[in-house]
Design a protein around this motif. Structure first.
Motif, PDB file in Angstrom:
ATOM      1  N   ILE A  57      -1.336  -1.436  16.516  1.00 10.61           N
ATOM      2  CA  ILE A  57      -0.889  -2.812  16.682  1.00 10.61           C
ATOM      3  C   ILE A  57      -1.837  -3.703  15.889  1.00 10.61           C
ATOM      4  O   ILE A  57      -3.056  -3.595  16.026  1.00 10.61           O
ATOM      5  CB  ILE A  57      -0.892  -3.218  18.169  1.00 10.61           C
ATOM      6  CG1 ILE A  57       0.002  -2.268  18.971  1.00 10.61           C
ATOM      7  CG2 ILE A  57      -0.460  -4.666  18.334  1.00 10.61           C
ATOM      8  CD1 ILE A  57      -0.103  -2.426  20.466  1.00 10.61           C
ATOM      9  N   ILE A  58      -1.264  -4.551  15.036  1.00 13.64           N
ATOM     10  CA  ILE A  58      -2.078  -5.454  14.233  1.00 13.64           C
ATOM     11  C   ILE A  58      -1.534  -6.876  14.345  1.00 13.64           C
ATOM     12  O   ILE A  58      -0.337  -7.070  14.549  1.00 13.64           O
ATOM     13  CB  ILE A  58      -2.120  -5.027  12.745  1.00 13.64           C
ATOM     14  CG1 ILE A  58      -0.721  -5.033  12.133  1.00 13.64           C
ATOM     15  CG2 ILE A  58      -2.781  -3.667  12.584  1.00 13.64           C
ATOM     16  CD1 ILE A  58      -0.693  -4.847  10.637  1.00 13.64           C
ATOM     17  N   ASN A  94      -3.652  -8.445   3.837  1.00 13.06           N
ATOM     18  CA  ASN A  94      -4.293  -7.295   3.191  1.00 13.06           C
ATOM     19  C   ASN A  94      -3.234  -6.238   2.870  1.00 13.06           C
ATOM     20  O   ASN A  94      -3.185  -5.184   3.485  1.00 13.06           O
ATOM     21  CB  ASN A  94      -5.370  -6.706   4.106  1.00 13.06           C
ATOM     22  CG  ASN A  94      -6.363  -7.733   4.566  1.00 13.06           C
ATOM     23  OD1 ASN A  94      -6.742  -8.621   3.799  1.00 13.06           O
ATOM     24  ND2 ASN A  94      -6.793  -7.642   5.810  1.00 13.06           N
ATOM     25  N   THR A  95      -2.411  -6.528   1.883  1.00 18.45           N
ATOM     26  CA  THR A  95      -1.240  -5.678   1.625  1.00 18.45           C
ATOM     27  C   THR A  95      -1.587  -4.236   1.274  1.00 18.45           C
ATOM     28  O   THR A  95      -0.926  -3.312   1.754  1.00 18.45           O
ATOM     29  CB  THR A  95      -0.372  -6.281   0.507  1.00 18.45           C
ATOM     30  OG1 THR A  95      -1.160  -6.492  -0.647  1.00 18.45           O
ATOM     31  CG2 THR A  95       0.259  -7.584   0.966  1.00 18.45           C
ATOM     32  N   SER A  96      -2.598  -4.023   0.455  1.00 17.72           N
ATOM     33  CA  SER A  96      -2.923  -2.644   0.079  1.00 17.72           C
ATOM     34  C   SER A  96      -3.472  -1.871   1.278  1.00 17.72           C
ATOM     35  O   SER A  96      -3.169  -0.688   1.452  1.00 17.72           O
ATOM     36  CB  SER A  96      -3.909  -2.609  -1.087  1.00 17.72           C
ATOM     37  OG  SER A  96      -5.118  -3.239  -0.738  1.00 17.72           O
ATOM     38  N   GLU A  97      -4.231  -2.540   2.122  1.00 16.48           N
ATOM     39  CA  GLU A  97      -4.754  -1.891   3.319  1.00 16.48           C
ATOM     40  C   GLU A  97      -3.620  -1.548   4.287  1.00 16.48           C
ATOM     41  O   GLU A  97      -3.583  -0.449   4.858  1.00 16.48           O
ATOM     42  CB  GLU A  97      -5.755  -2.826   4.009  1.00 16.48           C
ATOM     43  CG  GLU A  97      -6.509  -2.201   5.147  1.00 16.48           C
ATOM     44  CD  GLU A  97      -7.531  -3.171   5.720  1.00 16.48           C
ATOM     45  OE1 GLU A  97      -7.548  -3.295   6.968  1.00 16.48           O
ATOM     46  OE2 GLU A  97      -8.284  -3.790   4.948  1.00 16.48           O
ATOM     47  N   ILE A  98      -2.673  -2.457   4.446  1.00 16.60           N
ATOM     48  CA  ILE A  98      -1.523  -2.219   5.313  1.00 16.60           C
ATOM     49  C   ILE A  98      -0.684  -1.070   4.764  1.00 16.60           C
ATOM     50  O   ILE A  98      -0.219  -0.206   5.507  1.00 16.60           O
ATOM     51  CB  ILE A  98      -0.661  -3.497   5.456  1.00 16.60           C
ATOM     52  CG1 ILE A  98      -1.456  -4.622   6.099  1.00 16.60           C
ATOM     53  CG2 ILE A  98       0.615  -3.211   6.229  1.00 16.60           C
ATOM     54  CD1 ILE A  98      -1.901  -4.356   7.512  1.00 16.60           C
ATOM     55  N   SER A  99      -0.508  -1.046   3.458  1.00 17.06           N
ATOM     56  CA  SER A  99       0.253   0.034   2.830  1.00 17.06           C
ATOM     57  C   SER A  99      -0.404   1.377   3.117  1.00 17.06           C
ATOM     58  O   SER A  99       0.277   2.350   3.460  1.00 17.06           O
ATOM     59  CB  SER A  99       0.354  -0.200   1.329  1.00 17.06           C
ATOM     60  OG  SER A  99       1.012   0.877   0.711  1.00 17.06           O
ATOM     61  N   GLN A 100      -1.712   1.445   3.000  1.00 12.93           N
ATOM     62  CA  GLN A 100      -2.431   2.690   3.290  1.00 12.93           C
ATOM     63  C   GLN A 100      -2.248   3.090   4.755  1.00 12.93           C
ATOM     64  O   GLN A 100      -2.064   4.271   5.059  1.00 12.93           O
ATOM     65  CB  GLN A 100      -3.915   2.544   2.961  1.00 12.93           C
ATOM     66  CG  GLN A 100      -4.206   2.481   1.482  1.00 12.93           C
ATOM     67  CD  GLN A 100      -5.677   2.204   1.188  1.00 12.93           C
ATOM     68  OE1 GLN A 100      -6.451   1.862   2.079  1.00 12.93           O
ATOM     69  NE2 GLN A 100      -6.057   2.362  -0.074  1.00 12.93           N
TER      70      GLN A 100
END
Length: 86
Positions: A4-5, A12-18
């Motif tokens: 849950i975030i 932080n799109t790249s972090e979320i993608s990871q």
């Protein structure tokens, strides 16, 4: 356990993608402490949609069986062999 975030972390799109690609579950996004959205990788989405389709077809098949809409396997194969001269 589900991840849950807060919605502000979507910056932080790249972090979320990871996170999405590393997780085998959807990630829940909250806004003001309440559930707002769910995100997941495309791969996970396709897998979930495939399984949803399988369950839907199984449910339809069970309904047809309950209604007596069944065919005799031997008779059906016999008709197909006659039709296609096999």
């Amino acid at each position: 356990m589900p991840q849950i975030i807060p919605i502000r972390d979507l910056k932080n799109t790249s972090e979320i993608s990871q996170m999405c690609h590393a997780s085998n579950e959807p990630i829940f996004v909250t806004k003001n402490g309440y559930g707002d959205m769910v995100i997941m990788s495309m791969k996970l989405y396709e897998e979930k949609m495939f399984m949803l389709d399988v369950y839907k077809k199984l449910e339809e098949a069970e309904e047809e069986i309950a209604e007596g809409k069944v065919l005799d396997g031997e008779e059906s194969l016999k008709k197909l062999r006659e039709k296609y001269s096999v």
